[in-house]
Structures are given as C-alpha cells and as structure tokens.
Design a protein around this motif. Structure first.
Motif, PDB file in Angstrom:
ATOM      1  N   ARG A  12       0.829  -1.211   0.000  1.00  0.00           N
ATOM      2  CA  ARG A  12       0.000   0.000   0.000  1.00  0.00           C
ATOM      3  C   ARG A  12       0.860   1.257   0.000  1.00  0.00           C
ATOM      4  O   ARG A  12       0.517   2.244  -0.640  1.00  0.00           O
ATOM      5  N   GLY A  13       1.977   1.218   0.716  1.00  0.00           N
ATOM      6  CA  GLY A  13       2.879   2.371   0.730  1.00  0.00           C
ATOM      7  C   GLY A  13       3.476   2.648  -0.641  1.00  0.00           C
ATOM      8  O   GLY A  13       3.559   3.801  -1.078  1.00  0.00           O
ATOM      9  N   LEU A  15       2.194   1.764  -3.539  1.00  0.00           N
ATOM     10  CA  LEU A  15       1.126   2.239  -4.417  1.00  0.00           C
ATOM     11  C   LEU A  15       0.755   3.687  -4.104  1.00  0.00           C
ATOM     12  O   LEU A  15       0.432   4.461  -5.010  1.00  0.00           O
ATOM     13  N   LYS A  16       0.837   4.082  -2.845  1.00  0.00           N
ATOM     14  CA  LYS A  16       0.581   5.479  -2.472  1.00  0.00           C
ATOM     15  C   LYS A  16       1.630   6.405  -3.090  1.00  0.00           C
ATOM     16  O   LYS A  16       1.311   7.484  -3.600  1.00  0.00           O
ATOM     17  N   GLU A  17       2.895   5.980  -3.070  1.00  0.00           N
ATOM     18  CA  GLU A  17       3.952   6.782  -3.676  1.00  0.00           C
ATOM     19  C   GLU A  17       3.786   6.854  -5.191  1.00  0.00           C
ATOM     20  O   GLU A  17       4.014   7.905  -5.797  1.00  0.00           O
ATOM     21  N   LEU A  18       3.386   5.753  -5.816  1.00  0.00           N
ATOM     22  CA  LEU A  18       3.128   5.769  -7.265  1.00  0.00           C
ATOM     23  C   LEU A  18       1.991   6.730  -7.603  1.00  0.00           C
ATOM     24  O   LEU A  18       2.045   7.453  -8.596  1.00  0.00           O
ATOM     25  N   ARG A  19       0.953   6.740  -6.769  1.00  0.00           N
ATOM     26  CA  ARG A  19      -0.168   7.654  -6.985  1.00  0.00           C
ATOM     27  C   ARG A  19       0.287   9.103  -6.845  1.00  0.00           C
ATOM     28  O   ARG A  19      -0.146   9.976  -7.598  1.00  0.00           O
ATOM     29  N   ALA A  20       1.188   9.370  -5.904  1.00  0.00           N
ATOM     30  CA  ALA A  20       1.692  10.732  -5.726  1.00  0.00           C
ATOM     31  C   ALA A  20       2.519  11.179  -6.924  1.00  0.00           C
ATOM     32  O   ALA A  20       2.494  12.350  -7.306  1.00  0.00           O
ATOM     33  N   ILE A  21       3.222  10.243  -7.536  1.00  0.00           N
ATOM     34  CA  ILE A  21       4.070  10.584  -8.685  1.00  0.00           C
ATOM     35  C   ILE A  21       3.250  10.731  -9.959  1.00  0.00           C
ATOM     36  O   ILE A  21       3.397  11.696 -10.707  1.00  0.00           O
ATOM     37  N   GLN A  22       2.353   9.778 -10.224  1.00  0.00           N
ATOM     38  CA  GLN A  22       1.684   9.708 -11.516  1.00  0.00           C
ATOM     39  C   GLN A  22       0.260  10.248 -11.532  1.00  0.00           C
ATOM     40  O   GLN A  22      -0.335  10.364 -12.587  1.00  0.00           O
ATOM     41  N   LEU A  67      11.364   5.643  -2.802  1.00  0.00           N
ATOM     42  CA  LEU A  67      10.301   6.470  -3.374  1.00  0.00           C
ATOM     43  C   LEU A  67       9.923   7.624  -2.441  1.00  0.00           C
ATOM     44  O   LEU A  67       9.777   8.771  -2.874  1.00  0.00           O
ATOM     45  N   ALA A  68       9.767   7.329  -1.153  1.00  0.00           N
ATOM     46  CA  ALA A  68       9.392   8.375  -0.190  1.00  0.00           C
ATOM     47  C   ALA A  68      10.502   9.409  -0.045  1.00  0.00           C
ATOM     48  O   ALA A  68      10.240  10.617   0.001  1.00  0.00           O
ATOM     49  N   SER A  69      11.754   8.957   0.005  1.00  0.00           N
ATOM     50  CA  SER A  69      12.881   9.888   0.147  1.00  0.00           C
ATOM     51  C   SER A  69      13.027  10.765  -1.084  1.00  0.00           C
ATOM     52  O   SER A  69      13.337  11.953  -0.970  1.00  0.00           O
ATOM     53  N   THR A  70      12.801  10.208  -2.258  1.00  0.00           N
ATOM     54  CA  THR A  70      12.884  10.994  -3.487  1.00  0.00           C
ATOM     55  C   THR A  70      11.803  12.064  -3.529  1.00  0.00           C
ATOM     56  O   THR A  70      12.061  13.212  -3.892  1.00  0.00           O
ATOM     57  N   ARG A  71      10.589  11.705  -3.117  1.00  0.00           N
ATOM     58  CA  ARG A  71       9.496  12.681  -3.086  1.00  0.00           C
ATOM     59  C   ARG A  71       9.805  13.806  -2.090  1.00  0.00           C
ATOM     60  O   ARG A  71       9.622  14.991  -2.395  1.00  0.00           O
ATOM     61  N   ASN A  72      10.303  13.448  -0.910  1.00  0.00           N
ATOM     62  CA  ASN A  72      10.653  14.469   0.083  1.00  0.00           C
ATOM     63  C   ASN A  72      11.798  15.356  -0.398  1.00  0.00           C
ATOM     64  O   ASN A  72      11.794  16.566  -0.174  1.00  0.00           O
TER      65      ASN A  72
END
Length: 110
Positions: A12-13, A15-22, A67-72
């Motif tokens: 789920r985490g 998929l949440k990061e993928l949703r934030a990106i795409q 993924l989370a670190s890249t977004r931050n």
C-alpha cells in the motif's frame, strides 16, 4: 534482524507513492502492474516459508524508502532552490533575521 512490517502495508505504501508521482491514472501504468504482480508472486502460503520471500520483502521496503525519500527531496529542492538571486531581506528572513530599516539606528524601530 529487525522486525519487518507487513507486506500488505509495504504494498500500500508503494502504491501510495506511485499515486503521488503519476496522479489518478497510476493504475494503468506498467509500474503498478509490476508491483502487484511481484507481491502476488512472493505471497507466503501455509506450505512454504523461504528466505527468498524475506529477501523480496526487504527489497520492497527498500524501494518504498527510496520512493518516499525521493518525493521528500524534490519537495525540499523546490522549496529552497532555483529561485535565482534573492534580496537581502528575503535571505535574512530564511534564517530568521531581520534587516535594519534605518542606517545608524538599531533597526527595530518603525
């Protein structure tokens, strides 16, 4: 070895990061299909318990952290970088200071 969180929580985490990106169309992406396929392939059943499943779970945790670190990082980069030349007042405000308003005075009087 440290206790790993549940595979469902990691899935789920990711998929949440993928949703934030795409955005909302993330379910049509190849990355979504790949993640779902890998989690289904490495699912633990009652008959088997193997080291490969733990390695896959650890790799998925590492990917989630990436993924989370890249977004931050991108959020911080956009906040503090790329604004060109800044005025002295703006630079002082970034570090919590104020520029004196009158020459020779203390600068805090209005």
């Amino acid at each position: 070895m440290a206790s790993l969180s549940s595979p469902l929580r990691v899935c789920r985490g990711i998929l949440k990061e993928l949703r934030a990106i795409q955005g909302q169309s993330y379910k049509q992406s190849l990355a979504y299909n790949y993640v779902i396929d890998q989690f289904r392939k490495n699912k633990v059943t009652g008959e088997r318990y193997c080291r490969a499943q733990q390695e896959a779970h650890h790799a998925s945790l590492t990917y989630l952290c990436l993924l989370a670190s890249t977004r931050n990082h991108l959020a911080l980069h956009n906040l503090y970088h790329g604004k060109g030349e800044r005025s002295p007042e703006e630079v002082a405000g970034l570090v919590g200071l104020r520029v004196p308003t009158q020459p020779g005075g203390k600068g805090w009087e209005k």
